[in-house]
Design a protein around this motif. Structure first.
Motif, PDB file in Angstrom:
ATOM      1  N   ALA A 147      39.944 -25.580   5.834  1.00 16.48           N
ATOM      2  CA  ALA A 147      40.875 -26.308   4.964  1.00 16.48           C
ATOM      3  C   ALA A 147      40.352 -26.385   3.535  1.00 16.48           C
ATOM      4  O   ALA A 147      41.109 -26.665   2.603  1.00 16.48           O
ATOM      5  N   GLU A 148      39.068 -26.110   3.362  1.00 20.68           N
ATOM      6  CA  GLU A 148      38.453 -26.197   2.040  1.00 20.68           C
ATOM      7  C   GLU A 148      38.696 -24.961   1.175  1.00 20.68           C
ATOM      8  O   GLU A 148      38.389 -24.970  -0.029  1.00 20.68           O
ATOM      9  N   ILE A 149      39.207 -23.882   1.761  1.00 20.30           N
ATOM     10  CA  ILE A 149      39.304 -22.608   1.047  1.00 20.30           C
ATOM     11  C   ILE A 149      40.036 -22.715  -0.291  1.00 20.30           C
ATOM     12  O   ILE A 149      39.537 -22.222  -1.312  1.00 20.30           O
ATOM     13  N   PRO A 150      41.220 -23.335  -0.367  1.00 18.01           N
ATOM     14  CA  PRO A 150      41.897 -23.432  -1.674  1.00 18.01           C
ATOM     15  C   PRO A 150      41.044 -24.135  -2.738  1.00 18.01           C
ATOM     16  O   PRO A 150      40.976 -23.674  -3.885  1.00 18.01           O
ATOM     17  N   ASP A 151      40.393 -25.234  -2.359  1.00 17.64           N
ATOM     18  CA  ASP A 151      39.560 -25.955  -3.328  1.00 17.64           C
ATOM     19  C   ASP A 151      38.321 -25.154  -3.692  1.00 17.64           C
ATOM     20  O   ASP A 151      37.848 -25.202  -4.836  1.00 17.64           O
ATOM     21  N   LEU A 152      37.787 -24.405  -2.747  1.00 14.13           N
ATOM     22  CA  LEU A 152      36.612 -23.576  -3.017  1.00 14.13           C
ATOM     23  C   LEU A 152      36.968 -22.458  -3.995  1.00 14.13           C
ATOM     24  O   LEU A 152      36.251 -22.211  -4.970  1.00 14.13           O
ATOM     25  N   LEU A 153      38.092 -21.807  -3.769  1.00 10.46           N
ATOM     26  CA  LEU A 153      38.534 -20.739  -4.668  1.00 10.46           C
ATOM     27  C   LEU A 153      38.892 -21.288  -6.045  1.00 10.46           C
ATOM     28  O   LEU A 153      38.725 -20.599  -7.054  1.00 10.46           O
ATOM     29  N   GLY A 154      39.372 -22.529  -6.079  1.00  7.70           N
ATOM     30  CA  GLY A 154      39.744 -23.147  -7.352  1.00  7.70           C
ATOM     31  C   GLY A 154      38.594 -23.797  -8.091  1.00  7.70           C
ATOM     32  O   GLY A 154      38.756 -24.237  -9.231  1.00  7.70           O
ATOM     33  N   GLY A 155      37.425 -23.861  -7.452  1.00  6.04           N
ATOM     34  CA  GLY A 155      36.267 -24.444  -8.111  1.00  6.04           C
ATOM     35  C   GLY A 155      36.182 -25.951  -8.017  1.00  6.04           C
ATOM     36  O   GLY A 155      35.307 -26.559  -8.649  1.00  6.04           O
ATOM     37  N   GLN A 156      37.058 -26.582  -7.217  1.00 10.05           N
ATOM     38  CA  GLN A 156      36.974 -28.037  -7.058  1.00 10.05           C
ATOM     39  C   GLN A 156      35.780 -28.436  -6.193  1.00 10.05           C
ATOM     40  O   GLN A 156      35.259 -29.534  -6.296  1.00 10.05           O
ATOM     41  N   VAL A 157      35.368 -27.533  -5.304  1.00  9.38           N
ATOM     42  CA  VAL A 157      34.138 -27.711  -4.527  1.00  9.38           C
ATOM     43  C   VAL A 157      33.327 -26.439  -4.748  1.00  9.38           C
ATOM     44  O   VAL A 157      33.884 -25.343  -4.863  1.00  9.38           O
ATOM     45  N   MET A 210      26.832 -18.225   3.305  1.00 13.44           N
ATOM     46  CA  MET A 210      26.761 -19.272   2.291  1.00 13.44           C
ATOM     47  C   MET A 210      27.339 -18.706   1.004  1.00 13.44           C
ATOM     48  O   MET A 210      26.842 -17.702   0.469  1.00 13.44           O
ATOM     49  N   VAL A 211      28.418 -19.324   0.533  1.00 15.09           N
ATOM     50  CA  VAL A 211      29.086 -18.835  -0.673  1.00 15.09           C
ATOM     51  C   VAL A 211      29.118 -19.927  -1.734  1.00 15.09           C
ATOM     52  O   VAL A 211      29.093 -21.129  -1.425  1.00 15.09           O
ATOM     53  N   VAL A 212      29.173 -19.499  -2.988  1.00 13.02           N
ATOM     54  CA  VAL A 212      29.323 -20.438  -4.103  1.00 13.02           C
ATOM     55  C   VAL A 212      30.438 -19.934  -5.006  1.00 13.02           C
ATOM     56  O   VAL A 212      30.749 -18.731  -5.036  1.00 13.02           O
ATOM     57  N   HIS A 213      31.033 -20.849  -5.768  1.00  9.91           N
ATOM     58  CA  HIS A 213      32.047 -20.467  -6.749  1.00  9.91           C
ATOM     59  C   HIS A 213      31.349 -19.779  -7.915  1.00  9.91           C
ATOM     60  O   HIS A 213      30.262 -20.199  -8.330  1.00  9.91           O
ATOM     61  N   PRO A 214      31.925 -18.701  -8.448  1.00 12.22           N
ATOM     62  CA  PRO A 214      31.242 -17.949  -9.511  1.00 12.22           C
ATOM     63  C   PRO A 214      30.986 -18.739 -10.791  1.00 12.22           C
ATOM     64  O   PRO A 214      30.167 -18.318 -11.623  1.00 12.22           O
ATOM     65  N   LEU A 221      34.369 -15.331  -4.995  1.00  8.42           N
ATOM     66  CA  LEU A 221      33.268 -16.120  -4.461  1.00  8.42           C
ATOM     67  C   LEU A 221      32.017 -15.252  -4.479  1.00  8.42           C
ATOM     68  O   LEU A 221      32.099 -14.026  -4.455  1.00  8.42           O
ATOM     69  N   ARG A 222      30.859 -15.915  -4.491  1.00  7.74           N
ATOM     70  CA  ARG A 222      29.580 -15.200  -4.504  1.00  7.74           C
ATOM     71  C   ARG A 222      28.806 -15.547  -3.234  1.00  7.74           C
ATOM     72  O   ARG A 222      28.577 -16.726  -2.946  1.00  7.74           O
ATOM     73  N   ALA A 223      28.407 -14.539  -2.487  1.00  9.97           N
ATOM     74  CA  ALA A 223      27.629 -14.766  -1.272  1.00  9.97           C
ATOM     75  C   ALA A 223      26.144 -14.760  -1.629  1.00  9.97           C
ATOM     76  O   ALA A 223      25.671 -13.838  -2.304  1.00  9.97           O
ATOM     77  N   ILE A 224      25.404 -15.778  -1.167  1.00  9.86           N
ATOM     78  CA  ILE A 224      23.980 -15.852  -1.515  1.00  9.86           C
ATOM     79  C   ILE A 224      23.054 -15.842  -0.300  1.00  9.86           C
ATOM     80  O   ILE A 224      21.846 -15.648  -0.458  1.00  9.86           O
ATOM     81  N   ALA A 225      23.599 -16.027   0.915  1.00  9.48           N
ATOM     82  CA  ALA A 225      22.749 -15.978   2.119  1.00  9.48           C
ATOM     83  C   ALA A 225      23.627 -15.920   3.355  1.00  9.48           C
ATOM     84  O   ALA A 225      24.795 -16.336   3.326  1.00  9.48           O
ATOM     85  N   ALA A 281      30.352 -25.025  -3.119  1.00  9.83           N
ATOM     86  CA  ALA A 281      29.649 -24.203  -2.117  1.00  9.83           C
ATOM     87  C   ALA A 281      30.211 -24.468  -0.737  1.00  9.83           C
ATOM     88  O   ALA A 281      30.856 -25.502  -0.489  1.00  9.83           O
ATOM     89  N   ALA A 282      29.965 -23.534   0.183  1.00  7.51           N
ATOM     90  CA  ALA A 282      30.437 -23.706   1.562  1.00  7.51           C
ATOM     91  C   ALA A 282      29.709 -22.733   2.474  1.00  7.51           C
ATOM     92  O   ALA A 282      29.096 -21.751   2.023  1.00  7.51           O
ATOM     93  N   TYR A 283      29.790 -23.014   3.768  1.00  8.98           N
ATOM     94  CA  TYR A 283      29.200 -22.174   4.816  1.00  8.98           C
ATOM     95  C   TYR A 283      30.338 -21.770   5.737  1.00  8.98           C
ATOM     96  O   TYR A 283      30.880 -22.604   6.467  1.00  8.98           O
ATOM     97  N   ILE A 284      30.720 -20.481   5.720  1.00  9.94           N
ATOM     98  CA  ILE A 284      31.972 -20.039   6.322  1.00  9.94           C
ATOM     99  C   ILE A 284      31.744 -18.737   7.095  1.00  9.94           C
ATOM    100  O   ILE A 284      30.874 -17.932   6.749  1.00  9.94           O
ATOM    101  N   VAL A 285      32.553 -18.522   8.141  1.00 12.94           N
ATOM    102  CA  VAL A 285      32.454 -17.269   8.884  1.00 12.94           C
ATOM    103  C   VAL A 285      32.912 -16.110   7.994  1.00 12.94           C
ATOM    104  O   VAL A 285      33.805 -16.276   7.155  1.00 12.94           O
ATOM    105  N   PRO A 286      32.315 -14.925   8.140  1.00 11.72           N
ATOM    106  CA  PRO A 286      32.547 -13.814   7.200  1.00 11.72           C
ATOM    107  C   PRO A 286      34.004 -13.405   7.019  1.00 11.72           C
ATOM    108  O   PRO A 286      34.437 -13.151   5.882  1.00 11.72           O
ATOM    109  N   GLN A 287      34.762 -13.301   8.132  1.00 14.08           N
ATOM    110  CA  GLN A 287      36.105 -12.742   8.009  1.00 14.08           C
ATOM    111  C   GLN A 287      37.025 -13.576   7.126  1.00 14.08           C
ATOM    112  O   GLN A 287      37.995 -13.068   6.566  1.00 14.08           O
ATOM    113  N   VAL A 288      36.709 -14.859   6.971  1.00  9.37           N
ATOM    114  CA  VAL A 288      37.555 -15.739   6.159  1.00  9.37           C
ATOM    115  C   VAL A 288      37.353 -15.496   4.672  1.00  9.37           C
ATOM    116  O   VAL A 288      38.278 -15.687   3.873  1.00  9.37           O
ATOM    117  N   VAL A 289      36.153 -15.066   4.280  1.00  9.34           N
ATOM    118  CA  VAL A 289      35.835 -14.968   2.849  1.00  9.34           C
ATOM    119  C   VAL A 289      35.491 -13.554   2.382  1.00  9.34           C
ATOM    120  O   VAL A 289      35.162 -13.360   1.214  1.00  9.34           O
TER     121      VAL A 289
END
Length: 320
Positions: free
Chosen positions: A186-196, A125-129, A215-219, A198-206
């Motif tokens: 497909a959400e990665i660009p928007d997540l990195l840009g802060g348009q979205v 579980m990651v969030v934008h900083p 990105l900040r990992a919280i769980a 939070a997300a739940y993603i497999v580790p190797q991608v982030v």
């Protein structure tokens, strides 16, 4: 007389098993994958395909049949000859699909029989900083104070990311706004840009984005912390016990495949899974090798379908 008949039947079955074992495989084999070339499932299939080709002495071709949340590849597998020459790399999507909208053409444990599970991968579980959230507790508190102020990305209806997001919303009794995307990651660009947010993603991608602070990992949705992120708590440690979500894959064959053939495939797949180069690559991406028996894999799939069926019911998610 009964003893003679029983002996004759046992001898016939034993002979048949030996015969099948000696003649399988008799031609090139294939692994059907429901993801596109270059994807993680595709890479996994090619890893084990190369090992099977070496050990069984026949070429193993990986065929990519993406689409319909895994059903296109599954349907192709089911209509193939049940002789072990066609395998299907099933993903968690197939289990979720069986819980959300079962298709009688190609259900796991029914029209498709399990051979062995390959990898298990938790979600991070990651969030934008820019979001002032440093823990799952913070995430829940802000969501309660400002309902629907936080957005989370999902892979669309019935995706693992949507179900985890809805599960957390339900358990924590919070309101978070889902932003669905048409494809996994497909959400990665928007997540990195802060348009979205939070997300739940497999580790190797982030992993790179987390280590660089983008990105900040919280769980993590695992029963134990990951070696890759030793300081990131599990969802249970963070205050939501019971929430575990593992992305998995494994090999199935069409129903009717002879038991001796399944046994041969299981034996060789377990060898392939545990080959040092394959296993090290799996571990380095935050995953682990399962390599279970057909019976254990079948029980796991039953438990997964039941778990996700409950999440789907509780969240009121409908097939689309």
């Amino acid at each position: 007389m009964k003893q003679l008949l029983g002996c004759a039947l046992a001898c016939l079955l034993a002979w048949n098993g030996v015969s099948l074992g000696q003649t399988f495989p008799s031609r090139p084999m294939r692994i059907l994958v429901s993801a596109p070339p270059g994807s993680s499932p595709d890479i996994r299939a090619r890893q084990i395909g190369a090992k099977l080709a070496e050990s069984l002495g026949q070429p193993v071709i990986v065929e990519n049949r993406p689409g319909a949340n895994g059903l296109i590849a599954a349907r192709e597998a089911v209509k193939s000859a049940p002789d072990g020459h066609t395998m299907f790399l099933a993903l968690i999507n197939n289990s979720i699909g069986d819980a959300l909208r079962p298709d009688p053409c190609c259900r796991l444990n029914q029209e498709l029989l399990p051979v062995s599970r390959f990898t298990m991968t938790p979600l991070v579980m990651v969030v934008h900083p820019s979001l002032p959230v440093y823990s799952l507790k913070d995430f829940i508190s802000q969501s309660r104070e400002k309902p629907d102020s936080i957005t989370y990305a999902s892979g669309g209806p019935g995706s693992i990311s949507q179900l985890v997001g809805e599960w957390i919303k339900s358990d924590a009794k919070i309101k978070v706004l889902e932003v669905p995307y048409k494809a996994v990651n497909a959400e990665i660009p928007d997540l990195l840009g802060g348009q979205v947010m939070a997300a739940y993603i497999v580790p190797q991608v982030v992993v790179a984005a987390i280590k660089s602070g983008k990105l900040r990992a919280i769980a993590v949705t695992a029963p134990a912390r990951l070696a890759m992120f030793p300081d990131v708590p599990t969802t249970a440690e963070a205050g939501l016990p019971g929430i575990e979500a593992i992305v998995w894959n494994g090999i199935f064959v069409p129903a009717g495949t002879p038991r001796p053939v399944i046994q041969i495939l299981h034996r060789e797949l377990v060898k392939a899974y545990n080959a040092p180069d394959v296993k090290s690559q799996v571990v380095n991406t935050g995953s682990e090798v399962a390599a279970d028996t057909p019976e254990e894999f079948a029980a796991f799939v039953r438990a997964e379908s039941a778990k996700w069926a409950k999440v789907i019911r509780d969240a009121g998610i409908k097939p689309q």
